[in-house]
Design a protein around this motif. Structure first.
Motif, PDB file in Angstrom:
ATOM      1  N   ARG F   9       0.815  -1.212   0.000  1.00  0.00           N
ATOM      2  CA  ARG F   9       0.000   0.000   0.000  1.00  0.00           C
ATOM      3  C   ARG F   9       0.854   1.269   0.000  1.00  0.00           C
ATOM      4  NH1 ARG F   9      -5.532  -0.310   3.076  1.00  0.00           N
ATOM      5  NH2 ARG F   9      -5.222  -2.334   2.061  1.00  0.00           N
ATOM      6  N   GLU F  17      -0.458   0.654   5.147  1.00  0.00           N
ATOM      7  CA  GLU F  17      -1.794   0.284   5.594  1.00  0.00           C
ATOM      8  C   GLU F  17      -1.977   0.701   7.056  1.00  0.00           C
ATOM      9  OE1 GLU F  17      -2.958  -3.842   5.136  1.00  0.00           O
ATOM     10  OE2 GLU F  17      -4.979  -3.415   5.816  1.00  0.00           O
TER      11      GLU F  17
ATOM     12  N   SER G 158     -13.735   2.981  -3.891  1.00  0.00           N
ATOM     13  CA  SER G 158     -12.845   2.153  -3.067  1.00  0.00           C
ATOM     14  C   SER G 158     -11.798   1.470  -3.926  1.00  0.00           C
ATOM     15  CB  SER G 158     -13.628   1.042  -2.353  1.00  0.00           C
ATOM     16  OG  SER G 158     -14.680   1.546  -1.603  1.00  0.00           O
ATOM     17  N   GLY G 162      -7.607   2.226  -4.055  1.00  0.00           N
ATOM     18  CA  GLY G 162      -6.601   1.236  -3.712  1.00  0.00           C
ATOM     19  C   GLY G 162      -5.398   1.256  -4.642  1.00  0.00           C
ATOM     20  N   ALA G 195     -10.929   2.048   1.982  1.00  0.00           N
ATOM     21  CA  ALA G 195      -9.759   2.835   1.573  1.00  0.00           C
ATOM     22  C   ALA G 195      -9.775   4.165   2.319  1.00  0.00           C
ATOM     23  CB  ALA G 195      -9.789   3.077   0.070  1.00  0.00           C
TER      24      ALA G 195
ATOM     25  N   ALA H 128      -9.277  -2.650  -1.028  1.00  0.00           N
ATOM     26  CA  ALA H 128      -8.242  -1.639  -0.825  1.00  0.00           C
ATOM     27  C   ALA H 128      -6.861  -2.156  -1.222  1.00  0.00           C
ATOM     28  CB  ALA H 128      -8.237  -1.156   0.626  1.00  0.00           C
TER      29      ALA H 128
END
Ligand SMILES: Nc1ncnc2c1ncn2[C@@H]1O[C@H](COP(=O)(O)O)[C@@H](O)[C@H]1O
Ligand SMILES: Nc1ncnc2c1ncn2[C@@H]1O[C@H](COP(=O)(O)O)[C@@H](O)[C@H]1O
Ligand SMILES: Nc1ncnc2c1ncn2[C@@H]1O[C@H](COP(=O)(O)O)[C@@H](O)[C@H]1O
Ligand SMILES: Nc1ncnc2c1ncn2[C@@H]1O[C@H](COP(=O)(O)O)[C@@H](O)[C@H]1O
Ligand SMILES: [Mg+2]
Ligand SMILES: [Mg+2]
Ligand SMILES: [Mg+2]
Ligand SMILES: [Mg+2]
Ligand SMILES: [Mg+2]
Ligand SMILES: [Mg+2]
Ligand SMILES: [Mg+2]
Ligand SMILES: [Mg+2]
Lengths: 231, 231, 231, 231, 231, 231, 231, 231
Positions: F9, F17, G158, G162, G195, H128
């Motif tokens: 992420r 995250e 969402s 991401g 998210a 996500a």
């Protein structure tokens, strides 16, 4: 103008993209259908208004417009409709609680037939007249998946499910007034069903109820050897 | 302290004021009951918590606390309970969809008995097991009013109503989870019932369902000559 | 076309199936009525639009279309309407809070008359003018069941119920705006009524309120010996 | 720690800031009160829990904790409470529908007294016992503003308003269950009242109902010459 | 036809019954007005559609139809409108957040004028342009009651209330879209206002907001000696 | 046991995250943090309960647990907190309406600091005391993004937005009672704001409001040459 | 007539007041535009109906009416539209889930262009065809803020979020039926997004989504030295 | 005591009645299980609390209590669990969006195993982190029915469905806060899914999602010849 058809859906999902009619011009609908036909895919348009449907129909050789269901189907081959499934043949049953639920049931039936799956129909057998459902149970038990279409309190799917050993796809309708809240009440009731084999789709979503039931039977037809599948 | 009991209600409405338990101390409840007894009225307290009920019970000679129903009844005479109505005698039937609906059904039954009306009981005959209702129909048809208690999707009143020629008082319960919205879903479903003879009361309001059915039968008992009324 | 009439309902439920008008063509309505007449049952159609009603009316000798109530009644014999109940005769009272509630009250009245039950009417006696209700109480107390029709906050049924010893069938209406939420607010209020003898039906469901009150009085008329029942 | 008291509110709005108790420590509450006392303002804390109230009370000479109302008042002078208004003196009336509405009514009364306005009280006169309200009307008509506190269906403000020529501040309470939706149903009902002189505040907001009624009477007392105002 | 006018309301409530227009024919409206005029009461009809208003207007000598407010006023004397209150004279202020709230504000103003109370007006001073409200505060502080009309998020009443020492009657409007939920969002926001002096009426209920503010000022004018009241 | 941390992420979204605490054991939280530290990512855990936080804290050298914010931050280097931004330095401002909104504001601040972005704070400046906001405006105008945290009617974001030329991230809180519906009312109000520069996140979602404002400032800091950015 | 334009908004908020079209006559709209032009501000009118737009367009030299977006823009200089942003130039991306979301997306684009910010567009890349979004990701990553327009279940924001390291402004649309509740369902879904970088605006509020994204990029363009900003 | 088990359900519906735990004593649960074992039916109890489960477990030779799933299974033969399906064998896949959804997923898995159907599991692959789902797709495509368990915005079922050609049974969970409304938001979102092959069950109803998917695979296993079905 921003609208494209997802031709890969047939490979990924088993069936082509279904075109959602509202807000699309007859020209756009026709262009999307042509793209699908060229890719070897039969078209199904839902929620199409009569003018758009009639205009689009004139452009194609094999088209079927069902004004009650508000659907348009276009194919490269003649479209057959309304065949009853042979006894013991794998098929879907579509059930309505009242006669006012017919448009949603017809949308389900057009979808199932577009998927190439046989379908039987049981009309106006809601719970206020319990003997009507009882009479239908033996034939209903021959289906491998059942779509139950009901408005008002939406009690029918629970009751049908208590008699059967197959998945029930419940379609709440906006039939009713006041406390039925445009279909929210049967929707919530069907989700709260005490029967275990009831799954639910959106209000008036005959298309989705039919698609899921059709998919269950389609899977069964694929794994069933020819000797066993009679329809 | 601001709480008085409405002694005139018996004359105006046929039955004395029913005392709503929540937020009342054992002392206050006892004082209100005493006022009613002195006026020659039997007491019914609903939604009473066990401690308050037990404390109040000790003060009176003839008291009946039903902890499942959360009711307390006090009378100047011994309280009888649980008698089955004689065949063909005018009475109310109380029906539950599932065993979890029992507390609400018991509140209804205590209320009906407090009104002096006989009551029969049919438990756990919800729609997922349709043969159970079918089996009960002949005896259900002997009742002059029916209380149907159901949670989850609340489909049972519609189905029962389709078999009977008497008023159905539907009591939705908060049994269930998620989409049953604490009883709102069966409430709205019962209000949307396609059967014409279904009236609805508040969620978990066994008291009200019982009161209305008891009132219907009480009226019938008043106009029925002795030769005809057997119970 | 999928619509059938449930002829067994009269035997099971005491009165024939009431035909729900919306979505049904004049032809279909006429065909359903004919089926009922042939079976010896009088017809009641609710929520019928004027065109369909007028078209259907022309086909039958004895028909009554009430455009305010949006009802159509058809019988094999002349239809009488509007008779006041004799003093002390068993009957239903229909009450409205405001003059705007009239269409729902008329639907109730047509239903009660179709059931063969006498009915009295009390109009525009809502709570903002409390002396109007007070004046009506003595005559209201002669009725054996009361239908109370009210929109906006729906306070009238609680207030009426506090004066009477019979079942009140409360019918919330969609009269009002904003916070009355199309009738949901009076519906919820009536369900939360602090009076015990209030049962509730769907928003604008004059038909159901009338049917239940009519059924209560009909039961009373059946058990009452001729010497006692004067109407 | 981020909490300051708005000392300018008394000049702008006529009365000092009322301290909202939830989430504030006894220390913080005491500090805010001190700030107000130093500025010559009497304090009112609402929704205070008993521990915090008792702890804070010990720090001040003139304090009044009403545990039913969940209020704390602190002043630089002795606090008087509970005086009945003299006949014809300008005052507020506070009315409850049932005895369970008492905490909200007491919050209103504490607020009105903190504003220096006399208040009379009418308890447990809800609509199910209509003779109780009728009996109270003559004395109610002496008030210049009325706070009506009611839960369940919240019918009382409409009914009271139909008898009076002054503003009614309706306070819905969370008393009730099921369809009363934690006070939303009486809230919406009061907003939909058919009577014109009903304004509404938040659920259980005895403080606000009392504040508005107190303000109306406070304005009247300011413009009234001494010869006319007797209380 | 079931509609009567409550002539006693003037004596009980200080002002005559206001006629709710929807669902009433021009004939009926005219008949109700005549009944009021004969009893010496001026009429106010709300929510009247233009055709009905124009038709009714022709029958009376002194009538005023405000098509923006959707009101009709009829009197036995000429109707004056639009006078600004004299400085320091007792009056109501009516405030709008945006220009789209005008119809609701005008309904309030017509009502206040029908009550014989002076009114000042502040338009389009919503919170997105904070300097506009700041500029208006000094004149706003001269009013004895304020009606604040706002849609969308309904923030204006809280903000206005923070500047003033008089009751604020907040009228949420259905102006907005999506999350403003036809006025429910400003309604709920106004009820949740952190300011203490905000009372709320129904969505779009300019009539009620005006009526309550008019009543407050009317009471003040009654107790104020002539030497003090200048308007 | 089914929980993995999404190490990609940071590359995809700019920041690692964030771990959602509810339902996770102290062991699991510690394991997820270790995985992030090994990958060179600082950890932020939200909605962590005190026991879990304290247990996890003991395992790491550089950890910061904020019990008001219910956050845990773990880093491979010492964690600094609470620095005020230098004048004209790019930073976020966090504003609360009342002191009860502090936990949500602190969650926002912890998140912004975890992102390495400076933050200033303005507490308890809600609309009922309008002079407080006016006083803060000059300093508020120095921020490049603003988080506004408010419960009850949620009016503050609209009012703040009317003074500023930067994006406002509005965070509704569950502070309030009754009609504020657990935060739904300020949520809907903020979405309906008449100001154009208001975006909204979930109820009590201080984390999200802080994250978005931090991201806006983080982007600005990346494109701003060192000569221009002073903080 | 009560409508004024807030000319100070440009100084306070960076951009002039945007005129909300509904309920305004062509004359009023034209007058408000003229006031803005005279003050040197370009006009943007939203939700304007075609007749009003065409009538207003004729009065001005440089006007642009987009009937799909329902916007009108008027400027003192020629209006350019539809330029694609140069590679790596600072810009907003506008994404739609389905072709039916186009009107809302166009409202966003008109707003962004009115702010002088470049915009790129990605149409019909909803989640049912996941390969379409994957293909767009590399170009989407070039944008500094993204507007995502989606109806039905509103899942797209969402999923887009991401993949990206910039703020996402999610605009739910009223496209869909039944359980999508006129846009409430995608609204609530977007607010509940897992998210972190998703902020939400009102249903169908393309204007607001565009405004916020445009503001973020506008801020970036202001701090970016010319050597770095290529578009 | 009113609770009976419906032994006929296995014949009618293919599987025995599943016992709903809440409100049932350990004794009652044990008695119901015994009745089923005597009839040759394996038991599944859902939503059972740990104490009741442990107490009941001790009475039976072959019992399995899963405290995460809150299930109890009792059989006349040893219970096997956790076997991975063989490659290409007919089976169900169960997918979770986040690790907090595990209890609902485990309830689904226990149900599927009780039905004798193999099941594979994919955890924490929410939208996500899109690469996680992409990685799982090839193995997911081997399943014949998929249960997708997700809370917050509930976007995962739509996204999964876009990759697969089998029925998706979506189970919304109450994981989340604020706008996710205890699971109503993902419920409504899943019902509004733009993908056609998504059916929905009640919030947290892992049991129902598992039952329906298990039924689809069970049907396929029945019609599949042994040579073809490998698992
Ligand atoms: N106004 C009404 N409101 C509710 N239900 C009605 C009404 N009129 C008729 N019905 C019921 O609707 C059912 C017929 O529906 P359908 O099969 O769609 O024609 C009958 O069982 C009637 O009891
Ligand atoms: N605009 C309005 N909003 C709410 N109530 C109104 C309005 N106009 C009149 N009323 C009330 O409606 C009642 C008359 O209703 P009705 O009997 O149906 O004519 C009167 O008691 C008025 O107080
Ligand atoms: N009646 C329907 N209800 C719900 N979804 C539909 C319907 N008909 C088509 N769809 C879906 O709508 C999507 C097309 O939307 P659009 O891109 O706006 O044309 C396709 O993915 C279809 O699966
Ligand atoms: N306080 C919070 N509110 C909403 N989402 C959060 C919060 N904290 C973490 N998250 C998100 O929750 C996801 C982790 O969920 P899970 O897989 O159940 O641990 C991450 O993608 C975070 O972006
Ligand atoms: Mg039928
Ligand atoms: Mg059972
Ligand atoms: Mg009237
Ligand atoms: Mg009482
Ligand atoms: Mg304006
Ligand atoms: Mg404060
Ligand atoms: Mg598409
Ligand atoms: Mg995760």
């Amino acid at each position: 103008d921003g609208a494209t058809v997802d031709l890969g859906r047939k490979a990924r999902c088993g069936f082509g993209e279904v075109i959602y009619g509202p807000g699309k011009s007859a020209d756009l609908v026709a262009r999307l259908i042509e793209t699908q036909l060229e890719a070897g895919q039969d078209s199904l348009v839902t929620r199409i208004d009569p003018q758009t449907a009639v205009a689009a129909t004139h452009r194609f050789t094999h088209a079927r417009h069902n004004p009650v269901a508000r659907t348009l189907r276009v194919s490269s081959a003649p479209i057959v409709s309304g065949l009853q499934p042979s006894p013991n043949g794998l098929h879907v049953a579509v059930v309505t609680a009242g006669s006012t639920d017919a448009p949603v049931a017809e949308e389900a039936i057009e979808t199932i037939e577009w998927m190439g799956v046989p379908v039987s129909r049981f009309d106006d057998i809601g719970v206020a007249g319990p003997q009507r459902l009882i009479a239908a149970v033996p034939k209903l038990r021959e289906a491998s998946a059942v779509v139950v279409v009901a408005g008002m309190e939406g009690a029918l799917p629970s009751v049908v499910a208590g008699h059967l050993a197959v998945p029930i796809f419940a379609v709440p309708t906006s039939v009713g007034y006041g406390a039925s809240l445009g279909g929210l009440t049967p929707l919530l009731g069907m989700l709260s069903a005490c029967a275990a084999n009831v799954a639910v789709v959106n209000i008036d979503a005959g298309f989705k109820g039919g698609y899921l039931a059709g998919m269950v039977v389609s899977q069964l037809r694929q794994v069933t050897p020819d000797t066993c599948q009679a329809s």
